[in-house]
Design a protein around this motif. Structure first.
Motif, short mmCIF file in Angstrom:
data_model
loop_
_atom_site.label_atom_id
_atom_site.label_comp_id
_atom_site.label_asym_id
_atom_site.label_seq_id
_atom_site.Cartn_x
_atom_site.Cartn_y
_atom_site.Cartn_z
N SER A 28 -23.32 -16.15 35.34
CA SER A 28 -22.87 -15.16 34.13
C SER A 28 -23.80 -13.85 34.62
CB SER A 28 -23.82 -15.89 32.88
OG SER A 28 -23.36 -17.12 32.62
N ALA A 359 -24.79 -19.25 28.34
CA ALA A 359 -24.36 -18.69 26.94
C ALA A 359 -25.40 -18.34 26.28
CB ALA A 359 -23.48 -19.83 26.15
N ALA A 364 -23.16 -15.17 25.08
CA ALA A 364 -21.67 -15.35 25.25
C ALA A 364 -21.36 -16.53 24.07
CB ALA A 364 -21.28 -15.93 26.31
N ALA A 365 -20.06 -16.75 23.98
CA ALA A 365 -19.67 -17.94 23.05
C ALA A 365 -19.86 -19.32 23.84
CB ALA A 365 -18.24 -17.84 22.51
N PRO A 366 -20.63 -20.21 23.02
CA PRO A 366 -20.93 -21.62 23.76
C PRO A 366 -19.84 -22.19 23.77
CG PRO A 366 -21.48 -21.48 21.38
CD PRO A 366 -21.05 -20.08 21.80
N PRO A 367 -19.66 -23.35 24.90
CA PRO A 367 -18.42 -23.90 25.33
C PRO A 367 -18.43 -24.99 24.23
CG PRO A 367 -20.16 -24.45 26.73
CD PRO A 367 -20.69 -22.89 25.94
N ASP A 369 -20.60 -26.58 20.26
CA ASP A 369 -21.53 -26.38 19.27
C ASP A 369 -22.88 -26.91 19.84
OD1 ASP A 369 -22.85 -25.84 17.05
OD2 ASP A 369 -21.82 -27.63 15.83
#
Length: 433
Positions: A28, A359, A364-367, A369
């Motif tokens: 990342s 993330a 960033a958007a998590p993969p 929840d």
């Protein structure tokens, strides 16, 4: 004055979870330092079996994490060196009688709804998958998504691929906090590692590291034994276990529990587990645990009854009371993140944990929840805060502890040391369920 280094993130723990966090953080764009008072895979990872399982997890957050990790491990297998020994051999869960088989059907139905592939195998077809299984079983379920890696090699190769700066043999003696209470790094006897983020991937010692930052995280050790047989032809083709293993994994009991878990290895030895008990960091040999394992394995695979057991060893799984790991930012201490408490599933869940952490670190958007894994959540009445069990001391290595003091066979071969890999010398390992 100690040396000072300033990466973007410091990860405490050089096991599979810490290595995966380093790998995905580096991917990342972050600069990473990893610190451990022992070697790479010197704790729970080094005593682990390398399980990548979905078969033992009921529908819910942990299964979601496992399914994500299953996909990520498959991707990693195409890029990591062959020493990682990714083996998609599948799992077979067997039932001794019709009531147990009925319970497995219900369990598998919930798993299928979550995305698991589970095929019922009638009693008269079990031998097609495992010719040496005991007769008289009621049936079972085949899980083709289950897989295996060599855990010590996997951790070493992930760390090497991350490019992280490694500080091994350095115990973290303090979490550095700024005037506002936010994290600003860690201190070891040799240096200060200054960073705006610290990841607690300290395995069984995750609770102790959290206390250094002034927060409570009720991670406890859960001891497990494994037997290692003489080298044999590949008489066990899958990861094979009895249905009661699933209940043992989900149990919160501190008492000794055991259920047959049997697998062959590329090097020839058969590994037999699995026991669970909460006895602190007691390194004593439990003859009762070993007796149970041997009897249960022979009941499942009668061909093993006369096989020589070369040795037994044990390690400690990092247990949290609600059986979910703690993953993500800790709002009680800005900059502190956790990635621990996976119990016996840390190797399997490592890539998804690393992806969630990356993330959180980058915004960033998590993969998936992350809410069920919040480290500040209420762990309920089973939280052993302040009990003697939560304060049990140990003098082993940092990431978590393995009590083995002898040599270990590699999954690759049992006649020589495993290749260390570029990250750090890794001793040859057996694996624990």
């Amino acid at each position: 004055m100690p040396n000072r280094h300033s990466p973007d993130v410091v990860i405490v723990g050089a096991g599979a979870v810490g290595a995966a966090c380093a790998y995905y953080a580096a991917r990342s764009g972050l600069t990473v330092a990893v610190v451990d008072r022992g070697p790479v895979a010197g704790g729970t990872t080094g005593a682990g079996e390398g399980n990548l399982l979905v078969s033992d997890k009921e529908a819910g957050p942990e299964l979601d994490l496992a399914l994500l990790s299953t996909r990520l491990w498959r991707d990693l297998s195409a890029t990591l060196p062959p020493e990682t020994e990714y083996e998609p051999k599948g799992g077979l869960v067997v039932a001794p009688d019709e009531p147990a088989l009925k319970a497995l059907r219900v369990f598998a139905e919930g798993q299928r709804a979550a995305g698991v592939t589970a095929a019922e195998i009638p009693a008269d077809r079990l031998a097609d998958l495992e010719p040496h299984l005991a007769p008289g079983l009621a049936g079972g379920f085949h899980y083709p998504q289950d897989a295996q890696v060599q855990p010590a090699q996997a951790a070493a190769r992930l760390l090497a691929a991350s490019g992280a700066a490694l500080h091994l043999g350095e115990e973290v003696t303090g979490i550095l906090l700024g005037p506002s209470g936010a994290v600003r790094g860690v201190r070891t006897a040799r240096r200060e590692l200054l960073a705006p983020a610290v990841v607690n991937a300290a395995g069984t010692w995750g609770g102790e590291l959290a206390r250094m930052a002034g927060v409570h995280l009720p991670v406890l050790p859960r001891r497990g034994f494994v037997l290692v047989t003489e080298p044999l032809p590949r008489i066990v083709r899958h990861k094979v276990y009895a249905a009661d293993y699933i209940a043992d994994v989900a149990s919160g009991s501190a008492a000794l529990q055991s259920s047959a878990v049997v697998e062959g290895t590329p090097g020839g030895p058969v590994l037999i587990g699995a026991t669970r008990e909460r006895v602190g960091f007691d390194r004593g040999l439990s003859t009762e645990a070993l007796r149970r394992l041997a009897a249960q394995a022979a009941a499942l695979f009668p061909v093993l009854a006369d096989v020589q057991v070369l040795r037994a060893y044990h390690g400690f799984r990092p247990y949290l009371p609600d059986h979910l790991p703690a993953i993500g930012a800790d709002p009680r201490v800005p900059g502190l993140h956790h990635a621990c408490g996976h119990e016996g599933a840390g190797i399997g869940l490592a890539p998804a944990t690393g992806a969630l952490l990356a993330a959180a670190l980058t915004g960033a958007a998590p993969p998936l929840d992350p809410a069920p894994f919040r480290p500040e959540r209420d762990f309920g009445p089973a939280d052993p805060a302040g009990t003697a069990e939560s304060r049990t001391a140990d003098t082993g290595t940092a990431e978590s502890r393995t009590a083995d003091t002898g040599t270990a066979e590699s999954r690759t071969a049992d006649t020589g040391p495993a290749e260390a890999g570029p990250a750090d010398p890794v001793p040859p390992q057996e694996q624990q369920s």
